[in-house]
Design a protein around this motif. Structure first.
Motif, PDB file in Angstrom:
ATOM      1  N   GLY A 174       0.891  -1.286  -0.029  1.00 13.45           N
ATOM      2  CA  GLY A 174      -0.174   0.113  -0.046  1.00 13.45           C
ATOM      3  C   GLY A 174       0.912   1.231   0.042  1.00 13.45           C
ATOM      4  N   THR A 175       0.168   2.330  -0.307  1.00 12.47           N
ATOM      5  CA  THR A 175       0.824   3.604  -0.412  1.00 12.47           C
ATOM      6  C   THR A 175       1.362   4.300   0.790  1.00 12.47           C
ATOM      7  N   GLU A 176       0.470   4.144   2.016  1.00 16.48           N
ATOM      8  CA  GLU A 176       0.899   4.558   3.113  1.00 16.48           C
ATOM      9  C   GLU A 176       2.273   3.971   3.813  1.00 16.48           C
ATOM     10  N   THR A 177       2.652   2.802   3.375  1.00  8.78           N
ATOM     11  CA  THR A 177       3.884   2.374   4.066  1.00  8.78           C
ATOM     12  C   THR A 177       4.908   2.502   2.941  1.00  8.78           C
ATOM     13  N   LEU A 178       4.821   2.893   1.836  1.00  7.59           N
ATOM     14  CA  LEU A 178       5.597   2.864   0.655  1.00  7.59           C
ATOM     15  C   LEU A 178       6.957   3.927   0.945  1.00  7.59           C
ATOM     16  N   PRO A 179       6.917   4.880   1.550  1.00  6.91           N
ATOM     17  CA  PRO A 179       8.214   5.665   2.055  1.00  6.91           C
ATOM     18  C   PRO A 179       9.004   4.998   2.949  1.00  6.91           C
ATOM     19  N   TYR A 180       8.425   4.100   3.945  1.00  5.35           N
ATOM     20  CA  TYR A 180       9.351   3.574   4.801  1.00  5.35           C
ATOM     21  C   TYR A 180       9.963   2.438   4.303  1.00  5.35           C
ATOM     22  N   LEU A 181       9.332   1.661   3.373  1.00  3.51           N
ATOM     23  CA  LEU A 181       9.764   0.546   2.867  1.00  3.51           C
ATOM     24  C   LEU A 181      10.462   0.919   1.810  1.00  3.51           C
ATOM     25  N   MET A 182      10.860   1.907   1.290  1.00  4.73           N
ATOM     26  CA  MET A 182      11.682   2.334   0.188  1.00  4.73           C
ATOM     27  C   MET A 182      12.984   2.466   0.971  1.00  4.73           C
TER      28      MET A 182
END
Length: 292
Positions: free
Chosen positions: A25-33
């Motif tokens: 999902g887009t909510e966790t994308l910045p952290y997972l990147m």
């Protein structure tokens, strides 16, 4: 919004192995990147370690070499972009599989590595990879062999080109549209027209100075032709570390066999050609600029 960003892409868009974060999902994308970028450093370390072990390096040397590669300037400085560290990881993977082919006579893994490389990088990088494969094969052949057999070299080249062709064919749905868009793009048209300006020219003194400093240390003294002087005190540590490389190259060459000396000299001359002749530099930079 399908008018900006990825939504505005009017060609085939592939999801690579580094895009696993979108599954959550887009909510966790910045952290997972961020986690993904750290994983790339670790993967580069592991792959380079096994590559150096195949080359016969000792345990400590393999760990130091792998750590130096994984924490190289290209990897660290370009962490701001998602795609650039991919080149470091995938290049190590291709080198590892190339060494399996050259040293272990196992060609099976090379097309697979090239498939992964082609589907996760752009067409320009794929074209450069072909030149790297041929250059690396010749470099290693001359390094390992004292007697040169034309038929043997030709056979190895045909095997390498065949593996490259399989990698391109299996990833064609990703590579071909990207290649076509590059050829039709403004950079290729404008750059091709500008090539005549650089074709028979020689790099000026400022370009040579910045190339020298950026090769052995850092770009504190300038970027491309924007040389800013010798008085950059903050770059002194990296400069003195880099000077050791220039001192050790002649020493290392005296310890090598004849074939190894020839391959090393050819590699050094190729680097000089890239620096001294702007036309060659311009083409290898994808018609973008003359710089380093």
């Amino acid at each position: 919004d399908f008018t900006e960003g990825l939504g505005a892409v009017k060609s085939f868009l592939s999801v690579g192995i580094w895009d696993w974060g979108i599954l959550f999902g887009t909510e966790t994308l910045p952290y997972l990147m961020g986690i993904s970028q750290i994983m790339k450093v670790l993967m580069a370390y592991v792959i380079m370690y096994f590559y150096l072990k195949i080359l016969g390096r000792r345990e400590l040397s393999a760990h130091i070499g792998a750590m130096s590669y994984a924490l190289c300037g290209y990897m660290m400085v370009r962490q701001f972009w998602k795609s650039y560290p991919n080149i470091v990881v995938l290049t190590a993977l291709v080198l590892f599989c190339m060494e399996l082919f050259i040293g272990k006579k196992n060609l099976m893994w090379l097309p697979i590595a090239l498939f992964v490389y082609c589907t996760n990088l752009d067409a320009y990088s794929v074209c450069l990879m072909f030149a790297m494969l041929v250059g690396y094969l010749l470099f290693r052949y001359f390094q390992m062999s004292d007697a040169y057999r034309i038929k043997e070299i030709a056979y190895l080249l045909l095997q390498t080109i065949g593996a490259y062709g399989i990698g391109i064919f299996t990833s064609a749905v990703c590579v071909i549209p990207s290649l076509i868009s590059r050829i039709r793009g403004d950079r290729f048209k404008t750059g091709g027209a500008s090539l005549g300006e650089y074709l028979f020219s020689i790099a000026d003194s400022d370009l040579l100075k910045t190339a020298f400093f950026r090769t052995i240390s850092s770009d504190w003294c300038g970027y491309d032709a924007n040389f800013v002087g010798w008085g950059q005190i903050i770059s002194a540590p990296t400069f003195y570390c880099g000077i050791l490389m220039l001192v050790l190259i002649p020493v290392a060459l005296t310890k090598q066999k004849r074939g190894q000396k020839i391959s090393a000299v050819i590699a050094i001359l190729a680097c000089f050609i890239y620096v001294i002749f702007p036309g060659f530099n311009f083409m290898l930079n994808g018609f973008a600029e003359v710089g380093f």
